[in-house]
Scaffold this active site. Sequence first.
Site, PDB file in Angstrom:
ATOM      1  N   ASP A 228       0.823  -1.228   0.000  1.00 48.40           N
ATOM      2  CA  ASP A 228       0.000   0.000   0.000  1.00 48.40           C
ATOM      3  C   ASP A 228       0.846   1.263   0.000  1.00 48.40           C
ATOM      4  O   ASP A 228       0.464   2.285   0.582  1.00 48.40           O
ATOM      5  CB  ASP A 228      -0.944  -0.008   1.218  1.00 48.40           C
ATOM      6  CG  ASP A 228      -1.873  -1.210   1.190  1.00 48.40           C
ATOM      7  OD1 ASP A 228      -2.188  -1.725   2.274  1.00 48.40           O
ATOM      8  OD2 ASP A 228      -2.233  -1.665   0.086  1.00 48.40           O
ATOM      9  N   ALA A 229       2.004   1.221  -0.661  1.00 51.46           N
ATOM     10  CA  ALA A 229       2.932   2.372  -0.675  1.00 51.46           C
ATOM     11  C   ALA A 229       3.272   2.812  -2.090  1.00 51.46           C
ATOM     12  O   ALA A 229       4.155   3.659  -2.275  1.00 51.46           O
ATOM     13  CB  ALA A 229       4.216   2.020   0.072  1.00 51.46           C
TER      14      ALA A 229
END
Length: 284
Positions: A228-229
């Site tokens: 999720d980056a």
Amino acid sequence: MEPVYRLTISCPDAVGIVAKVSQFLAQYNGTITEANHHADLNSGWFFMRNEIKADSIPFDLNTFCDAFNPIAQSLNMKWQITDSRIKPKVILMVSKQNHCLADLLNRWHNGELDCEICAVISNHNDLEEQVNWYGLHFHHVPVDPKNKQPHFDEVSKLIDQYQAQTIVLARYMQILPETVCKKYEGQIINIHHSFLPSFVGAKPYHQAYERGVKLIGATCHYVTEQLDAGPIIDQDVARISHRDTVEEMVRLGKDVERSVLARGLRWHLQDRVIVHGNKTIVFS
Ligand SMILES: Nc1nc2c(c(=O)[nH]1)N[C@@H](CN(C=O)c1ccc(C(=O)N[C@@H](CCC(=O)O)C(=O)O)cc1)CN2
């Protein structure tokens, strides 16, 4: 829709980039129907996106590339040109939650998403009937928690077999290994059900409930090996209050997830998203 070529460019900033590209297109009587530019003064990079009427260019894309290459090389451009008449091939990946899948399938079926959905891949078979209703291929590829590699190997094999350029994780709930992320860098889009960078990982609504937030959100982003980056394509939020249970937050959040994923995917399919480092330039 008028058939267009979509020319996207990233290059070190310099005076005359727009002039040189526009002059090149004018030289061949190219009709620009949309033009967007952005100069990132912090990084010293320049970004462009032009739509050109396909029938205004007197040769095919391969010849265009040969003719444009000298300019591109002189300006150290990273660039690509695509034809809007060629539908991008897309594979959707899901687990058990169906709200994002149902929304994408409906938008595709009514022509809102101009792409070819090659197949849906899932580690569960809950959503097979829904996919088959649309006449689409469904591949159930189970995950063995003790050894997930065979699952990822089969997923990669299917992506290559369908020659999909875009993979959409529509609430697919497995963390992809670095090998898969690297192989399809810039091609995998995820919908995370929080306003990143808040609440990375699993159960973000539960994390948000415990934090007592007044806004929940969703983030559409490219997938990288760091969970999720990846570069963010689109985000949105919705208001909540102390009266909302976590179940109500999940219900309200689903509307945000659906709209953010559909918008982010449409922009990606239209070549409106340029990735630079861990950020994006979105010519929406
Ligand atoms: N390499 C990446 N893989 C995935 C990403 C990503 O950004 N990089 N996004 C996720 C989606 N996701 C949140 O949006 C997410 C999915 C799954 C998990 C998780 O902890 N999964 C567990 C298994 C859960 C289960 O079996 O039900 C795990 O993989 O161990 C966290 C966040 C998609 N993949």
